[in-house]
Scaffold this active site. Structure first.
Site, short mmCIF file in Angstrom:
data_model
loop_
_atom_site.label_atom_id
_atom_site.label_comp_id
_atom_site.label_asym_id
_atom_site.label_seq_id
_atom_site.Cartn_x
_atom_site.Cartn_y
_atom_site.Cartn_z
N HIS A 1 47.65 50.67 48.50
CA HIS A 1 47.29 49.22 48.56
C HIS A 1 48.20 48.62 47.79
O HIS A 1 48.99 49.03 47.23
CB HIS A 1 45.73 49.26 47.79
CG HIS A 1 44.73 49.58 48.46
ND1 HIS A 1 43.87 50.51 48.00
CD2 HIS A 1 44.40 49.08 49.64
CE1 HIS A 1 42.67 50.53 48.95
NE2 HIS A 1 43.01 49.71 50.00
N CYS B 1 40.06 49.31 41.05
CA CYS B 1 39.08 49.54 42.30
C CYS B 1 37.89 49.86 41.94
O CYS B 1 37.15 49.81 42.98
CB CYS B 1 39.83 50.39 43.38
SG CYS B 1 40.17 51.97 42.83
C1 CIR Z 1 40.45 55.45 49.74
O1 CIR Z 1 41.44 55.87 50.35
O2 CIR Z 1 40.14 54.47 50.26
C2 CIR Z 1 39.85 55.69 48.28
N1 CIR Z 1 39.83 57.11 48.46
C3 CIR Z 1 40.39 55.12 47.44
C4 CIR Z 1 40.39 53.62 47.34
C5 CIR Z 1 41.06 52.97 46.06
N2 CIR Z 1 40.83 51.61 46.25
C6 CIR Z 1 41.75 50.72 45.68
O3 CIR Z 1 42.85 51.12 44.96
N3 CIR Z 1 41.32 49.52 45.82
#
Ligand code: CIR
Length: 262
Positions: free
Chosen positions: A165, A252
């Site tokens: 991201h 997140c």
């Molecule tokens: C994913 O791959 O979607 C989750 N395992 C991790 C999401 C992390 N989100 C973020 O950094 N905003």
């Protein structure tokens, strides 16, 4: 509108099957008990920053559900419920929308996909990452909705490479100070800020989350911590190793907001 001033946060408890979530890391499976301890410490840190924390229960149907930031973007009283880019994560938004049922919300639909992890409010602008998870349609919907809400807002798109991201790639430590992952690739020019590239040894945790008069960061990032002390009296380090294993981090795990009626 000050973009790091908040009164509330929404978080969601990790589930025992969190290791079945999506990850690009090869850091082994997360230890659930330790993840719960780290998550509790994260929530406590939010409270130290003055936030009232609402804790949603987890749902094993969504092993990535604790990463609530991806399901919504909040600016002032505006709540945009996303369609997360990863198919397995789309249903996470139902619980998030319910939690904000007292607010008017805009719902992404059709071919609009966006993860909140791709949205960074910083300096005088909003950056929206075009990434594996966020497409042009999702970014454009968000840009239009934000500018309808606040016509003075500058919104730029940023091509995101090398990381999951935008906020895995960059976060804002203080106005004019960007913290960048060594893996981040982009053609966007950050000419409005000094950019500090995190050393490789701290690449899993080189993200920061300013809240009110404090900043949260991952434990085990001493160079980032030392830099943070130049700007903040309150630097709160949180061990987040079990979430790093799942590509998650300090931003997140929560949605932060300050609704005018609350
Ligand atoms: C994913 O791959 O979607 C989750 N395992 C991790 C999401 C992390 N989100 C973020 O950094 N905003």
């Amino acid at each position: 509108m000050p973009h790091n001033t908040f009164t509330h946060a929404l978080v969601r408890v990790p589930t025992p099957n969190m290791g079945e979530g999506i990850t690009t890391q090869q850091l082994g499976a997360p230890n659930f008990e330790l993840a719960l301890t780290q998550h509790a410490a994260y929530c406590e840190a939010l409270r130290w920053c003055g936030l009232k924390v609402t804790l949603l229960s987890g749902d094993e149907a969504y092993p990535d559900g604790c990463f609530v930031e991806d399901a919504a973007v909040i600016y002032g009283d505006l709540v945009v419920i996303t369609q997360p880019g990863a198919r397995s994560r789309r249903g996470e938004t139902v619980a998030i929308q319910q939690a904000f049922s007292h607010q008017p919300v805009v719902q992404m639909q059709g071919d609009e996909f966006l993860d909140g992890g791709d949205v960074l409010f910083c300096a005088d602008r909003v950056l929206i990452g075009l990434s594996q998870r966020t497409n042009w349609q999702g970014a454009t919907l968000l840009k239009n909705v934000l500018q309808d809400y606040d016509a003075s807002l500058r919104v730029d798109f940023v091509n995101v490479g090398g990381v999951l991201h935008l906020k895995t790639g960059i976060t804002e430590l203080a106005p004019g100070v960007i913290i960048q992952s060594p893996a981040f690739e982009t053609d966007y020019v950050f000419d409005f800020a000094d950019v500090y590239v995190v050393p490789d040894a701290e690449k899993h945790g080189g993200h920061v989350l300013p809240i009110n008069d404090a900043v949260l960061l991952h434990a085990g990032s001493p160079r980032v911590r030392d830099l943070a002390h130049r700007y903040y009296l309150r630097v709160i380090e949180i061990p987040l190793s079990e979430f790093e294993k799942m590509d998650g981090g300090v931003t997140c795990l929560s949605l932060r907001y300050a609704f005018s009626g609350a």
